[in-house]
Design an enzyme around this catalytic site. Structure first.
Site, PDB file in Angstrom:
ATOM      1  N   ASP A 270     -48.204  81.919  10.704  1.00  9.40           N
ATOM      2  CA  ASP A 270     -46.996  82.184   9.917  1.00  9.40           C
ATOM      3  C   ASP A 270     -46.091  83.190  10.604  1.00  9.40           C
ATOM      4  OD1 ASP A 270     -48.328  84.638   9.363  1.00  9.40           O
ATOM      5  OD2 ASP A 270     -49.444  83.619   7.762  1.00  9.40           O
TER       6      ASP A 270
ATOM      7  N   ASP B 290     -54.801  81.885   5.256  1.00  5.63           N
ATOM      8  CA  ASP B 290     -54.855  80.508   4.736  1.00  5.63           C
ATOM      9  C   ASP B 290     -55.144  79.501   5.857  1.00  5.63           C
ATOM     10  OD1 ASP B 290     -52.477  80.440   6.107  1.00  5.63           O
ATOM     11  OD2 ASP B 290     -51.246  79.719   4.429  1.00  5.63           O
TER      12      ASP B 290
ATOM     13  N   HIS C 175     -45.940  71.181  22.624  1.00  5.51           N
ATOM     14  CA  HIS C 175     -46.694  70.714  21.450  1.00  5.51           C
ATOM     15  C   HIS C 175     -46.903  69.200  21.431  1.00  5.51           C
ATOM     16  CE1 HIS C 175     -42.570  69.942  20.629  1.00  5.51           C
ATOM     17  NE2 HIS C 175     -42.906  69.195  19.606  1.00  5.51           N
ATOM     18  N   ASP C 176     -46.199  68.463  22.309  1.00  2.00           N
ATOM     19  CA  ASP C 176     -46.383  67.015  22.384  1.00  2.00           C
ATOM     20  C   ASP C 176     -47.306  66.629  23.533  1.00  2.00           C
ATOM     21  OD1 ASP C 176     -44.719  66.451  20.260  1.00  2.00           O
ATOM     22  OD2 ASP C 176     -42.938  66.177  21.507  1.00  2.00           O
TER      23      ASP C 176
ATOM     24  N   ASP D   6     -34.312  68.111  18.927  1.00  2.00           N
ATOM     25  CA  ASP D   6     -35.354  67.087  18.850  1.00  2.00           C
ATOM     26  C   ASP D   6     -34.776  65.673  18.834  1.00  2.00           C
ATOM     27  OD1 ASP D   6     -38.321  66.713  18.157  1.00  2.00           O
ATOM     28  OD2 ASP D   6     -37.319  65.471  16.663  1.00  2.00           O
TER      29      ASP D   6
ATOM     30  N   GLU E 194     -33.730  66.904  23.922  1.00  2.00           N
ATOM     31  CA  GLU E 194     -34.707  65.854  24.174  1.00  2.00           C
ATOM     32  C   GLU E 194     -33.845  64.643  24.477  1.00  2.00           C
ATOM     33  OE1 GLU E 194     -39.073  65.656  22.722  1.00  2.00           O
ATOM     34  OE2 GLU E 194     -37.726  65.215  21.084  1.00  2.00           O
TER      35      GLU E 194
ATOM     36  N   ASP F  18     -52.192  83.791  12.136  1.00  2.00           N
ATOM     37  CA  ASP F  18     -52.177  83.674  10.675  1.00  2.00           C
ATOM     38  C   ASP F  18     -52.341  85.071  10.076  1.00  2.00           C
ATOM     39  OD1 ASP F  18     -52.592  83.026   8.026  1.00  2.00           O
ATOM     40  OD2 ASP F  18     -54.667  82.352   8.334  1.00  2.00           O
TER      41      ASP F  18
ATOM     42  N   ASP G  70     -35.720  74.960  16.591  1.00  2.00           N
ATOM     43  CA  ASP G  70     -35.912  73.545  16.858  1.00  2.00           C
ATOM     44  C   ASP G  70     -35.138  72.749  15.811  1.00  2.00           C
ATOM     45  OD1 ASP G  70     -37.082  71.094  17.619  1.00  2.00           O
ATOM     46  OD2 ASP G  70     -38.954  72.106  18.123  1.00  2.00           O
TER      47      ASP G  70
HETATM   48  O1  TEU Z   1     -40.712  64.064  19.971  1.00  2.00           O
HETATM   49  C1  TEU Z   1     -39.878  63.031  20.411  1.00  2.00           C
HETATM   50  C2  TEU Z   1     -40.539  61.856  20.850  1.00  2.00           C
HETATM   51  O2  TEU Z   1     -39.859  60.874  21.083  1.00  2.00           O
HETATM   52  C3  TEU Z   1     -42.008  61.706  20.930  1.00  2.00           C
HETATM   53  O3  TEU Z   1     -42.210  60.398  21.329  1.00  2.00           O
HETATM   54  C4  TEU Z   1     -42.716  62.522  21.896  1.00  2.00           C
HETATM   55  O4  TEU Z   1     -42.181  62.332  23.174  1.00  2.00           O
HETATM   56  C5  TEU Z   1     -44.153  62.080  21.838  1.00  2.00           C
HETATM   57  O5  TEU Z   1     -44.682  62.635  20.675  1.00  2.00           O
HETATM   58  C6  TEU Z   1     -44.951  62.514  22.979  1.00  2.00           C
HETATM   59  O6  TEU Z   1     -46.275  62.149  22.743  1.00  2.00           O
HETATM   60  C7  TEU Z   1     -40.181  64.919  19.032  1.00  2.00           C
HETATM   61  C8  TEU Z   1     -41.110  66.094  18.753  1.00  2.00           C
HETATM   62  O7  TEU Z   1     -41.257  66.852  19.919  1.00  2.00           O
HETATM   63  C9  TEU Z   1     -42.390  65.589  18.215  1.00  2.00           C
HETATM   64  O8  TEU Z   1     -43.310  66.629  17.999  1.00  2.00           O
HETATM   65  C10 TEU Z   1     -42.093  64.894  16.918  1.00  2.00           C
HETATM   66  O9  TEU Z   1     -43.261  64.323  16.423  1.00  2.00           O
HETATM   67  C11 TEU Z   1     -41.033  63.810  17.084  1.00  2.00           C
HETATM   68  O10 TEU Z   1     -39.911  64.257  17.821  1.00  2.00           O
HETATM   69  C12 TEU Z   1     -40.504  63.397  15.754  1.00  2.00           C
HETATM   70  O11 TEU Z   1     -39.679  64.398  15.242  1.00  2.00           O
END
Ligand code: TEU
Length: 585
Positions: A62, A58, A361-362, A233, A287, A54, A131
């Site tokens: 960024d 804030d 991130h997921d 995505d 994906e 950051d 993305d």
């Molecule tokens: O995720 C796609 C998705 O199908 C999700 O189910 C993902 O596998 C799940 O969050 C795992 O716990 C993508 C992005 O990577 C995710 O961050 C987004 O929230 C989602 O699409 C919606 O755009």
């Protein structure tokens, strides 16, 4: 030659010819793909901009923050970055709800900042992947605002609607809906709109050619700016059967597979390839949910679609069936897990190309999920996972913070979470009268926010991420686990990561070499060879917190150790807890 002889000669010739052809096809099938491409050789570093750095206090990372860390990123030795969505968004799903595809999210900065960032990366020889969220947009997008105002709107057909006069819409599942229901009623149009994700993420109607053209135009805008690729995505979900039949029985419960089976999915991706992708030298990664035959279609070069696909089967492994991301208290079946990697490797033997990742991130932090974040094993297991990611035959995607061994933040209370996925799942468990304590315990291992806590730069407040209050708290362990401290320690994870990247870069065999799983039934050790031209490497990874032995049948007497996370490597296959070794045979 009599007639009978002639016929048998012809038959023999046909049979011979046929068997030769058969052989060539089989041989071709077994041949590994070695066509060189920059995106096969690249190590991709994923940056979640919200949590990286950051610059203005804030509490939200960024673009200027990333700019201030360009030299750190370059110093890692990586070749490309993937930035999670940076576009204008109300951020109900942290940028995966885009309200303007051609503007930068205000919290992240301006288009000028983006241009400087892009230039900064380019000057350092680093490629940039964006993305692209194309299955849905935000309900704040001007298309949806207009479409939801009247059935006569020119944008009405940019979305999927079910007119209320036809009664209830046919059931569709929604992953981010408390009731798990994929249709939301909209009063001004007296119709329901479809949302596979949150009700703030209306699905775009890809069956409408006008929408598709607008999307391609927008993608060309970014390509013309100079971006080098896209992470796509939820791309597998873009096509829908708009006759809206009831959900087929064979997919019941398996919504990702059903959603990944849209009738025109590949027509649209091929069209996107013709209209956009083929005009530039891009890296594209989908994906692409679904089983292997479905996923292969995205990346088979002959089909002219995309370059790479994720392996969801291995990353989603080890959860209890029927429950969302609830880790099995008995751990996971390691032998099965290894076989999944072997299966996905062979899926892309002759055609296509895969990806290798253990966090994003997921996902929770790879150290906590697949390694061991206890103090005595943190170092070894972090290096082990890094060795694994960077020695497989697939493009490595490495998540920010994993290079310094960041671990799960493990929140105790639901109020501490930010993530829409966690919050909706919590409400679902609650509505069913489920065990919320058990749910929260499980989420300490698997929830997405574990992987989203701020980057730990140094020992200053909030780990040097921000002078303000971070949008998600920093993990308190920043005081001992941070980039500054690891920079000066030659034996740190950070320096091991750099060493491992160097090893991959200097040895084509680690990129293109054939992968062979060894000692398949070994419950502790992941062992495999990589072979290319006249080179052969052996990788031994002890995934357990105890001494183990690899029984590969390979004589290690003359083998040369190329990298090891302990100071001395054995020559008899015995491995210390979380030991990782790569030998040159
Ligand atoms: O995720 C796609 C998705 O199908 C999700 O189910 C993902 O596998 C799940 O969050 C795992 O716990 C993508 C992005 O990577 C995710 O961050 C987004 O929230 C989602 O699409 C919606 O755009």
């Amino acid at each position: 030659m009599n007639c009978l002889n002639k016929i048998s000669l012809i038959l023999c010739f046909i049979a011979l010819n046929f068997s030769c052809k058969e052989k060539t096809t089989t041989e071709r099938k077994e041949e590994i793909t070695t066509e060189k491409k920059w995106w096969k050789e690249a190590v991709v570093y994923q940056i979640y901009p919200r949590s990286f750095k950051d610059s203005d206090g804030d509490g939200i990372g960024d673009l200027k923050g990333i700019i201030s860390k360009l030299d750190y990123i370059k110093g890692l030795g990586i070749d490309a970055v993937w930035l999670n969505p940076i576009f204008e968004s109300p951020n109900k799903d942290n940028g995966y709800d885009i309200s303007d595809y051609q503007n930068i999210m205000k919290q992240f900065g301006t288009m000028q900042d983006f241009d400087s960032l892009l230039k900064g990366f380019k000057d350092r020889g680093i490629k940039v992947m964006l993305d692209m969220v194309l299955n849905h947009c935000s309900s704040e997008h001007k298309w949806f605002k207009d479409a939801s105002s009247s059935r006569k709107s020119p944008y009405y057909n940019y979305f999927h609607w079910w007119p209320a006069e036809k009664g209830e819409p046919p059931y569709r599942f929604s992953i981010f809906d408390e009731k798990g229901y994929g249709w939301e009623f909209n009063k001004p149009t007296n119709s329901y709109y479809l949302h596979y994700f949150g009700d703030f993420q209306p699905d775009l109607n890809w069956e409408n050619p006008q929408l598709r053209q607008d999307i391609y135009k927008m993608m060309r805008y970014w390509c013309d700016k100079g971006v080098d690729g896209f992470r796509m995505d939820a791309l597998a979900f873009i096509s829908k059967d708009t006759t809206w039949p009831p959900l087929p029985k064979e997919y019941s419960g398996n919504w990702t597979l059903y959603y990944a089976s849209g009738p025109h999915l590949h027509d649209y991706i091929q069209e996107m390839n013709r209209e956009v992708l083929s005009k530039y030298d891009l890296a594209t990664v989908a994906e692409a949910m679904g089983d292997i035959p479905r996923v292969k279609k995205f990346v088979d070069e002959d089909r002219k679609e995309l370059n790479m696909a994720y392996n969801f089967e291995a990353i989603d492994f080890g959860y209890l069936p029927g429950e969302y991301k609830m880790p099995d208290p008995n751990g996971y079946d390691f032998v099965k897990w290894k076989s999944i990697y072997a299966k996905w490797d062979s899926a892309f033997t002759g055609k296509g190309w895969g990806t290798m990742y253990l966090g994003n991130h997921d996902q929770p932090r790879m150290l906590t999920r697949w390694g061991n974040d206890a103090p005595e094993f943190r170092d070894y297991s972090s290096k082990l996972l890094t060795t694994f990611i960077l020695s497989m035959r697939a493009t490595p995607y490495y998540y920010y913070g994993d290079e310094i061994g960041m671990s799960n933040i493990k929140f105790d209370k639901v109020e501490q979470y930010n993530d829409v996925e966690l919050l909706t799942n919590y409400e679902q468990v609650k509505a069913k009268g489920g065990d919320l304590k058990r749910f929260l315990e499980g989420m300490k291992i698997s929830s997405r926010d574990n992987g989203r806590s701020p980057m730990q730069w140094d020992t200053t407040v909030n780990g040097g991420f921000s002078k303000g209050k971070p949008w998600l708290p920093s993990n308190e362990n920043y005081k001992t686990i941070n980039a500054a401290q690891q920079e000066i320690d030659t034996n740190s994870f950070l320096n091991y990561f750099r060493k491992m990247i160097k090893l991959r870069k200097e040895n084509d065999v680690l990129i293109y070499g054939k992968f062979t799983l060894l000692d398949k039934e070994n419950p502790d050790v992941f062992a495999y060879t990589r072979e290319f031209n006249d080179q052969k490497f052996l990788v031994l990874l002890n995934f357990k917190n105890k001494i183990a032995t690899a029984n590969t049948g390979i004589d290690l007497g003359k083998a040369k150790v190329l990298i090891n996370n302990y100071s001395l490597a054995s020559t008899d296959g015995s491995l210390k807890p979380y030991e990782a070794i790569i030998y040159k045979l």
